[in-house]
Design a protein around this motif. Sequence first.
Motif, mmCIF file in Angstrom:
data_model
loop_
_atom_site.group_PDB
_atom_site.id
_atom_site.type_symbol
_atom_site.label_atom_id
_atom_site.label_comp_id
_atom_site.label_asym_id
_atom_site.label_seq_id
_atom_site.Cartn_x
_atom_site.Cartn_y
_atom_site.Cartn_z
ATOM 1 N N VAL A 345 0.804 -1.426 0.159
ATOM 2 C CA VAL A 345 0.181 0.140 0.050
ATOM 3 C C VAL A 345 0.608 1.328 0.426
ATOM 4 O O VAL A 345 0.615 2.675 -0.496
ATOM 5 C CB VAL A 345 -1.039 -0.218 1.796
ATOM 6 N N ASN A 346 1.869 1.230 0.623
ATOM 7 C CA ASN A 346 2.838 2.294 0.887
ATOM 8 C C ASN A 346 3.224 2.706 -0.615
ATOM 9 O O ASN A 346 3.248 3.360 -1.310
ATOM 10 C CB ASN A 346 3.785 1.979 2.192
ATOM 11 N N ASN A 347 4.328 1.594 -1.142
ATOM 12 C CA ASN A 347 4.927 2.223 -2.217
ATOM 13 C C ASN A 347 3.651 2.123 -3.800
ATOM 14 O O ASN A 347 3.760 3.085 -4.499
ATOM 15 C CB ASN A 347 5.266 0.298 -3.023
ATOM 16 N N THR A 348 2.637 1.478 -3.093
ATOM 17 C CA THR A 348 1.313 2.244 -4.753
ATOM 18 C C THR A 348 0.711 3.624 -3.684
ATOM 19 O O THR A 348 0.820 4.288 -5.390
ATOM 20 C CB THR A 348 0.055 1.685 -3.993
ATOM 21 N N VAL A 349 0.591 4.011 -3.277
ATOM 22 C CA VAL A 349 0.213 5.462 -2.821
ATOM 23 C C VAL A 349 2.212 6.901 -3.201
ATOM 24 O O VAL A 349 1.695 7.384 -4.294
ATOM 25 C CB VAL A 349 0.294 5.486 -1.013
ATOM 26 N N ARG A 350 2.901 5.539 -2.527
ATOM 27 C CA ARG A 350 3.798 7.019 -3.484
ATOM 28 C C ARG A 350 3.965 6.690 -5.250
ATOM 29 O O ARG A 350 3.862 8.055 -5.507
ATOM 30 C CB ARG A 350 5.449 6.165 -2.743
ATOM 31 N N LEU A 351 4.233 5.896 -5.175
ATOM 32 C CA LEU A 351 4.362 6.566 -6.490
ATOM 33 C C LEU A 351 2.951 6.557 -7.799
ATOM 34 O O LEU A 351 3.386 7.600 -8.944
ATOM 35 C CB LEU A 351 4.707 4.538 -7.115
ATOM 36 N N SER A 352 2.171 6.402 -6.641
ATOM 37 C CA SER A 352 0.985 6.833 -8.156
ATOM 38 C C SER A 352 0.822 8.929 -7.517
ATOM 39 O O SER A 352 0.160 9.447 -8.663
ATOM 40 C CB SER A 352 -0.322 6.495 -7.241
ATOM 41 N N TYR A 353 1.223 9.003 -6.330
ATOM 42 C CA TYR A 353 1.617 10.154 -6.020
ATOM 43 C C TYR A 353 3.059 11.005 -6.652
ATOM 44 O O TYR A 353 2.209 12.015 -7.313
ATOM 45 C CB TYR A 353 1.738 10.216 -4.677
ATOM 46 N N ALA A 354 3.312 10.603 -6.821
ATOM 47 C CA ALA A 354 5.020 11.176 -7.892
ATOM 48 C C ALA A 354 4.405 11.252 -9.230
ATOM 49 O O ALA A 354 4.340 12.042 -10.159
ATOM 50 C CB ALA A 354 6.086 9.502 -7.397
ATOM 51 N N MET A 355 3.630 10.447 -9.561
ATOM 52 C CA MET A 355 2.971 10.317 -10.733
ATOM 53 C C MET A 355 1.807 11.682 -10.975
ATOM 54 O O MET A 355 2.430 11.781 -12.368
ATOM 55 C CB MET A 355 2.217 9.099 -11.231
ATOM 56 N N HIS A 356 1.316 11.592 -10.013
ATOM 57 C CA HIS A 356 0.436 12.396 -10.148
ATOM 58 C C HIS A 356 1.122 13.665 -10.051
ATOM 59 O O HIS A 356 0.634 15.254 -10.600
ATOM 60 C CB HIS A 356 -1.080 12.613 -8.937
ATOM 61 N N LEU A 357 2.325 14.121 -9.374
ATOM 62 C CA LEU A 357 3.693 14.970 -9.748
ATOM 63 C C LEU A 357 4.182 15.789 -10.804
ATOM 64 O O LEU A 357 3.561 16.648 -11.075
ATOM 65 C CB LEU A 357 4.134 15.454 -8.210
ATOM 66 N N ALA A 358 3.964 14.955 -11.660
ATOM 67 C CA ALA A 358 4.523 13.985 -12.384
ATOM 68 C C ALA A 358 4.180 15.012 -13.978
ATOM 69 O O ALA A 358 4.048 15.864 -14.720
ATOM 70 C CB ALA A 358 5.245 13.096 -13.114
ATOM 71 N N LEU A 359 2.521 14.902 -13.899
ATOM 72 C CA LEU A 359 1.396 14.966 -14.863
ATOM 73 C C LEU A 359 0.768 16.115 -14.500
ATOM 74 O O LEU A 359 0.497 17.573 -15.062
ATOM 75 C CB LEU A 359 0.275 13.871 -14.153
ATOM 76 N N VAL A 360 1.186 17.103 -13.560
ATOM 77 C CA VAL A 360 0.008 18.530 -12.807
ATOM 78 C C VAL A 360 1.445 19.234 -13.216
ATOM 79 O O VAL A 360 1.020 20.340 -14.342
ATOM 80 C CB VAL A 360 0.194 18.431 -11.197
ATOM 81 N N PHE A 361 2.879 18.846 -13.157
ATOM 82 C CA PHE A 361 3.900 19.353 -13.928
ATOM 83 C C PHE A 361 4.036 20.503 -14.629
ATOM 84 O O PHE A 361 3.996 21.495 -15.119
ATOM 85 C CB PHE A 361 5.544 19.129 -13.642
ATOM 86 N N PRO A 362 3.769 19.749 -16.183
ATOM 87 C CA PRO A 362 3.158 20.726 -17.282
ATOM 88 C C PRO A 362 1.697 21.402 -17.542
ATOM 89 O O PRO A 362 1.932 22.302 -18.036
ATOM 90 C CB PRO A 362 2.950 19.703 -18.390
ATOM 91 N N VAL A 363 1.265 21.547 -16.997
ATOM 92 C CA VAL A 363 0.093 22.523 -16.400
ATOM 93 C C VAL A 363 0.665 23.979 -16.188
ATOM 94 O O VAL A 363 -0.116 24.607 -15.954
ATOM 95 C CB VAL A 363 -1.121 21.625 -15.564
ATOM 96 N N ILE A 364 0.773 23.651 -14.613
ATOM 97 C CA ILE A 364 1.650 25.060 -14.368
ATOM 98 C C ILE A 364 2.701 25.271 -15.259
ATOM 99 O O ILE A 364 2.814 26.562 -14.802
ATOM 100 C CB ILE A 364 2.306 24.373 -12.955
ATOM 101 N N ASN A 365 3.259 24.670 -15.566
ATOM 102 C CA ASN A 365 4.751 24.980 -16.587
ATOM 103 C C ASN A 365 3.785 25.620 -17.373
ATOM 104 O O ASN A 365 4.847 26.558 -17.958
ATOM 105 C CB ASN A 365 5.700 23.580 -16.749
ATOM 106 N N PHE A 366 2.908 25.536 -18.359
ATOM 107 C CA PHE A 366 2.165 26.354 -19.518
ATOM 108 C C PHE A 366 2.260 28.040 -19.042
ATOM 109 O O PHE A 366 2.454 28.786 -20.128
ATOM 110 C CB PHE A 366 0.857 25.358 -19.468
ATOM 111 N N SER A 367 1.759 27.972 -18.184
ATOM 112 C CA SER A 367 1.124 29.400 -17.812
ATOM 113 C C SER A 367 2.648 29.782 -17.328
ATOM 114 O O SER A 367 2.317 31.618 -17.245
ATOM 115 C CB SER A 367 0.448 29.729 -16.268
ATOM 116 N N LEU A 368 3.520 29.649 -16.669
ATOM 117 C CA LEU A 368 4.728 30.370 -16.147
ATOM 118 C C LEU A 368 5.724 30.345 -17.187
ATOM 119 O O LEU A 368 5.541 31.738 -18.173
ATOM 120 C CB LEU A 368 5.455 28.962 -15.288
ATOM 121 N N ARG A 369 5.003 29.957 -18.153
ATOM 122 C CA ARG A 369 5.677 29.635 -19.556
ATOM 123 C C ARG A 369 4.953 31.520 -20.564
ATOM 124 O O ARG A 369 6.264 31.686 -21.044
ATOM 125 C CB ARG A 369 5.766 28.063 -20.498
#
Length: 474
Positions: A345-369
Amino acid sequence: MLQSSKRNGVTLQGKLLRSQLPFKKYNMKETETGSSDLTPLLADADSLENQSPRGLASVSGAVFNICTTMVGAGIMSIPATVKVLGIIPGFAVMFMIAVLVDITVEFLLRYTQSGKSTTYAGLMAESFGSLGSLAVQICVMVTNLGCLIIYLIIIEALLFLLGDVLCGNESGGTLHLGVLQEWFGIQWWNSPAYVILFVVLFVMLPLVLLPHMNSLRHSSAISILLAVVFIAISSAMAIYAFWKGKTQNMRLLPDFANQVSIFDLFTTVPVLVTGFGFHVNIHPIRSELSRPSDMSYAVRISLAICIAIYFSIGFFGYMLFGESIMSDILVNFDQNSDSAIGQLVNNTVRLSYAMHLALVFPVINFSLRTNIDELLFAKKPVLAKDKSRFTILTCLLLALTYTIAIVIPNIWYFFQFLGSTTVVCLSFIFPGAIVLRDVHGISRRKDKVMAILVIIMAILTSMIAIATNLWTVG
């Protein structure tokens, strides 16, 4: 003959004039006197509509991108805010902030519709000139760049070393290895610099190179799905613990008698404000909708979804871990991973959260750029149409974010500071100021009263939160 030459509202004179203007598309409209007006079909060079052709995005795509902008790193701090506030005030504060966000977004959309600007900075420029535009651009750059750095640091902590992610400390003085090191041992290739570099090059770079916000709708949908997976895991564990009689006691109201002071309540506001802040992406998302009026509808759906997500994770996380909950709930999962199932459960939560942030990254980057380009290259063609400038600026921003993320050890107070200053300005103070300035004369009396109240509340809560945090550090 004259009548036939005017068929479809186009005169012979208009046809001849159009033939002399081969480099633009023109819409020929006959006036009441029978003459023809030449109206360019293409938007101005500084318009977001040139970057994002209308009709590309659906309401569902807009909802996914708005939700992804809101549901970022702060989701893991929501249970800690509920612990401080108590369940009833926690939900009330979430709902109140969501209502205020809806009001200020409506302010921005109304003035965008009445004016000529299609960007947040341009909207402020209409009301306050170049200084207003610069203020927005600086706030966007500070906020978004800070968030992107935070995301990379959290991903590093998840995959490399897990302590108290948002405080930068080892949990209980114990070293917690990341997922990759638990699976493969400590190797040169799973050190932080290499792990984050791999994520940046093979996950984030292909996404940030997409020129339109609507192109990110599928990755945004996956990001929200991963957040829902985390909620599902937390709720299932909490319900199972409740069935076994192992759940922790939960407080409905703040515990003023023992642990919480009135000033501590204000420190939770920056986390929630950041969690509902998406004003920087209003204009890029709106510009891609076939009907701009659909933006209000998409915003309200997104706010409802995020309230449900935040309250669910806050309630079930608090229910599961009670008063022992940390400022980052991932630490609690790590402390309860002694069994094989707990480790899974711990590894599933950590990996899913890491992937979640990686996919949020380009949306936040869009307005910054977009804001950096608008500041540095105001007289250049739109960024999406200049591929070389687009690629260079994108890569430079990604390289800068990666470099800073590797060397910054602590992010928690920086994250609170962002929520207390620039995010508050972008979410509440600037929209309220636009209404009070009212350059288009469209504000009603109740709009100005609400704008004053929003600005006063934002300034007071921010000042108290900053002072409390500085006092705690001291």
